[in-house]
Write an enzyme that holds these catalytic residues in place. Sequence first.
Site, PDB file in Angstrom:
ATOM      1  N   HIS A  14     -16.668 -16.119  27.375  1.00 20.52           N
ATOM      2  CA  HIS A  14     -17.976 -16.196  26.699  1.00 20.52           C
ATOM      3  C   HIS A  14     -19.114 -16.468  27.687  1.00 20.52           C
ATOM      4  CE1 HIS A  14     -18.184 -20.553  27.292  1.00 20.52           C
ATOM      5  NE2 HIS A  14     -16.886 -20.570  27.000  1.00 20.52           N
ATOM      6  N   GLU A  89     -10.329 -22.182  23.126  1.00 22.66           N
ATOM      7  CA  GLU A  89     -10.095 -23.027  24.298  1.00 22.66           C
ATOM      8  C   GLU A  89      -9.036 -24.073  23.955  1.00 22.66           C
ATOM      9  OE1 GLU A  89      -9.736 -23.573  27.290  1.00 22.66           O
ATOM     10  OE2 GLU A  89     -11.826 -23.430  27.978  1.00 22.66           O
TER      11      GLU A  89
END
Length: 217
Positions: A14, A89
């Site tokens: 990202h 994550e």
Amino acid sequence: MPTHHQTRICFVRHGETDWNVQKRMQGHTDIPLNAHGVMQAERLAKALLRTGHRFDCIYSSDLERAFHTAKTIAQPHSMEITAHPDLRERHVGKLQGLLLADAPQLEPELWQRHLVRDLDFDLGGGESIVQFHDRMKRMLDHLLMKHTGEQILAVSHGGALDMIYRIVTQQALDAERVAVVPNTSLNWIAHDGNTWSIERWGDTSHLTDSVLDNIEI
């Protein structure tokens, strides 16, 4: 394009967030892109268009910073994004929200076990390295099974892509981190029907090249 039996995945990290800049541990905390991160995502989308990359499907972590990045890439192609929590994550437990600079003082014992990569330790309510490994492996197997022979784009996170790198290169889980994963980098892996291999890793050439796009000549 991939041959009929080759499956390729382009993993993207990202764009930048304020917590990235502050070096604050995000984990599952849902932090949006900052202005620079939005620009990185736009540059990446332009670069992928310019180089003519075609994707059969787009996956993303369901956290905002990844999903916003994926949306920016998908838009010019009018493609749907499949959000998948397995692309998140690592959940870093009690370390979430802490600055890297403060963590050793605030959670000394926890931080020590984090540093030595204690494989079964869950960081106080988070995920252990082994659990995290199993989740990313499951995601990889899922993509391969569902999209054999296709070209896939998947937007994820720095720690998650480090884990993908370890799985593909069979690097020990307790070994020191070697994979560098900058924001909006392209990380290509391929499966030839037998095994995964790294094609290109940590590619950020689009972030420098496309600076020229803004110059009026």
